[in-house]
Structures are given as C-alpha cells and as structure tokens.
Design an enzyme around this catalytic site. Structure first.
Site, PDB file in Angstrom:
ATOM      1  N   HIS A 125       0.817  -1.230   0.000  1.00 55.07           N
ATOM      2  CA  HIS A 125       0.000   0.000   0.000  1.00 55.07           C
ATOM      3  C   HIS A 125       0.844   1.271   0.000  1.00 55.07           C
ATOM      4  CE1 HIS A 125      -3.740  -2.124   0.346  1.00 55.07           C
ATOM      5  NE2 HIS A 125      -3.434  -2.668   1.504  1.00 55.07           N
ATOM      6  N   ASP A 162      -2.772 -10.447  -2.667  1.00 60.33           N
ATOM      7  CA  ASP A 162      -3.367  -9.935  -1.426  1.00 60.33           C
ATOM      8  C   ASP A 162      -4.804  -9.511  -1.732  1.00 60.33           C
ATOM      9  OD1 ASP A 162      -2.233  -8.595   1.418  1.00 60.33           O
ATOM     10  OD2 ASP A 162      -3.981  -7.580   0.569  1.00 60.33           O
ATOM     11  N   HIS A 164      -6.410  -7.042  -0.780  1.00 63.80           N
ATOM     12  CA  HIS A 164      -6.513  -5.597  -0.997  1.00 63.80           C
ATOM     13  C   HIS A 164      -5.693  -5.210  -2.226  1.00 63.80           C
ATOM     14  CE1 HIS A 164      -7.065  -6.268   3.391  1.00 63.80           C
ATOM     15  NE2 HIS A 164      -8.070  -5.435   3.201  1.00 63.80           N
ATOM     16  N   ASP A 245      -4.877 -12.775   2.879  1.00 65.52           N
ATOM     17  CA  ASP A 245      -6.123 -12.306   3.479  1.00 65.52           C
ATOM     18  C   ASP A 245      -7.341 -12.544   2.586  1.00 65.52           C
ATOM     19  OD1 ASP A 245      -4.969 -10.438   1.816  1.00 65.52           O
ATOM     20  OD2 ASP A 245      -4.961  -8.809   3.282  1.00 65.52           O
TER      21      ASP A 245
HETATM   22 ZN    ZN Z   1      -4.362  -7.119   2.423  1.00 64.88          ZN
END
Ligand code: ZN
Length: 308
Positions: A125, A162, A164, A245
């Site tokens: 991120h 991931d 996200h 995740d």
């Molecule tokens: Zn994540």
C-alpha cells in the site's frame, strides 16, 4: 529446487496498537507451521541488514526523511488511521527491504531457485510519497527496481494476490512499461483503487473480485487475465506480493479462498517463472490476519515453492 526462507527477529519488534490485525503473532504463527518436518529442507537464512539507500529506488528522499522523523523514541506513533510506527519499526522496515533485495540476489546468482520472505511491516500500500494501510515503504517495488539496477534485467513482473489492491505498487510503476503489475483483489474494499480501467501504460492488469467470490472466480481471474499478461510480458523475474487475506477465515475481507487456491496459484506462477524467468521467483509476505488461515496458506505456498 532449492527454496530459501528469510526471517529476522526484528520483524517481531514492529509493534502495533492492541487489537491491530497486523501484529507480531502473524510471524510467530508462520514460524510454528514451518517448524513441521515437511519443511526440514527449507534453506533458512537470517535476513541481512538492509541498505537504506535502496529505499530511494521507489521513494523520494523527502518522503524517506518524513518517515524517519515519524519513528517515535517510545510508544507508538500514528502515521494514519491504520498505520503506526514503534521505535524499532524503521529497522524492521529496512531489514524487510534487505531481505527482499537479498532474495533477488539469490535467484540471480543461483543460491536459490525461489525465496519466501516472511517479514513485516508489509509494503504494497505504500505509494511513492505516502505510507498507508499498515505499510511504511513498498518493499516489492524496491526489490523490482533492485533487480533492474543490479542484475541488468529489463522486465520484472509483480503479481499481487493480497485481497486488498496494491495501490502503492500501482502508483510507483504507473506509466512504466518495464514493470508489469497484476493484482487480484476484492472490490469494493480498502483502498478503493484497482478497477479494470486502471491500466497505466498498459502495464497494469487489475482483476477485481466481487465480495463472496471464491476459488472459481480467483482461478478464472488468473487464467483469463493474469497468466496471459505474464506470458505476453515474459518477465525476467516474478515477484509475488503474497498476502493471504483472501482466505475464507480472514476477518478483513469477504473472499473465500482456501489454502489449496494458494497452492494452485503458486504452481501457476512457478510454471511461468520456468517458462520465462529462468525459474526466478521471489515471494514477499503482505497481509493475512487470521492466524490459522495465514499459517495454513503459507504452508501450502512454501510447500509448493519447495516442490518447484
Ligand atoms: Zn491485504
């Protein structure tokens, strides 16, 4: 095939507030599961001290100074609503970068065929000038640039499964056709980016998954979007932003993968690494917040890496 594992005790000393999902116990759960005799041949190496200068491969110096200044002498400093730093966070982040860069060296010098880096804080991120989403610096992006600068390769692919979207990696390589960024992620979900229409210089391939998607949608995204893009790009190195995740047990998202899906995706990427990249594959831990889901998924991932 030789698979190397980098860890370091400093990664347990990046302390987050009580109740924060990105916590040291994540690495303890991974360490426990990899203690099994199935992993006895794993080449375990303590991560080397990182070279701070390599942070500049993906971030400007003013930003690096800002992060350094945010590290507290005691307690926990808040960088944004989700992202915090403790006194050892700088050393942990720099060591994570050192491990990722060493993993790149290993696959180019033949010390390992592939490498898994079990480090924290995560990185995907972190944008050029913004720490966010539990991430201080973008370790995967730095490692990709490290390969280009130190091993003379043109094309690096970063595959991010991931749950996200890796907005940071997309931001850093936006408009740079020498790095292919491919991501599967839940949408809508934090951080809000990752639409199919976000393509950069044609080097960004986003494959968003609707909430409650499972194995079929994930594998279809790989087969129809990610793997063809990899074949077309023919990378000299594949880096995985390996967050776990999207596992069905994870509390932060609503994708229903099992460890078998991570085994399968690892196998697909190993096959592409064999076809295009001289087997060179480096996998970097990102998210994964249910300790059992994380441990089982890492075991499946690393077990598959070891099979080659
Ligand atoms: Zn994540």
């Amino acid at each position: 095939m030789a698979t190397r594992l980098y860890t370091h005790p400093i990664f347990l000393e990046h302390i987050t507030p009580p109740g924060h999902p990105e916590r040291p116990d994540r690495l303890r759960a991974i360490e426990r599961v990899l203690d099994d005799e199935a992993f006895v041949t794993l080449d375990r190496v303590q991560a080397p001290e990182g070279d701070e200068a390599t942070i500049l491969y993906a971030h400007p110096p003013e930003f690096v100074d800002r992060v350094r200044a945010a590290i507290p002498d005691t307690g926990i400093a808040r960088i944004d609503a989700d992202t915090t730093a403790s006194p050892k966070s700088w050393q942990a982040a720099v060591t994570a970068i050192g491990a990722a860069n060493a993993a790149v060296d290993d696959v180019f010098t033949g010390r390992a065929d592939n490498v898994f880096v079990a480090a924290r804080p995560p990185g995907h991120h972190a944008e050029k000038t913004t720490s966010m989403g539990f991430c201080l610096f973008n370790t995967a992006a730095i490692a990709a640039r490290y390969a280009q600068k130190n091993h003379g390769v043109d094309r690096v692919a970063v595959v991010d499964w991931d749950v996200h979207h890796g907005n940071g990696t997309q931001d850093i390589f936006w408009g740079d056709p020498s790095v292919l960024y491919c991501s599967t992620h839940q949408m809508p979900l934090y951080p809000g980016t990752g639409a199919v229409s976000e393509t950069g210089a044609g080097n960004i391939v986003n494959a968003p998954l609707a909430p409650q998607s499972g194995s079929d949608a994930f594998r279809d995204a790989f087969l129809s979007r990610i793997l063809p893009a990899l074949d077309n790009f023919a990378p000299d190195l594949i880096i995985i932003s390996a967050g776990f995740d999207a596992h069905h047990r994870d509390p932060l998202a609503e994708i229903n993968l099992t460890e078998d899906d991570f085994d399968w995706a690892t196998g697909q990427l190993l096959e592409r690494a064999g076809r295009h990249s001289g087997n060179r594959l480096v996998s970097l831990l990102e998210g994964g917040y249910d300790l059992q889901g994380l441990a089982f998924s890492v075991a499946a991932h690393v077990g598959r890496l070891m099979k080659g």
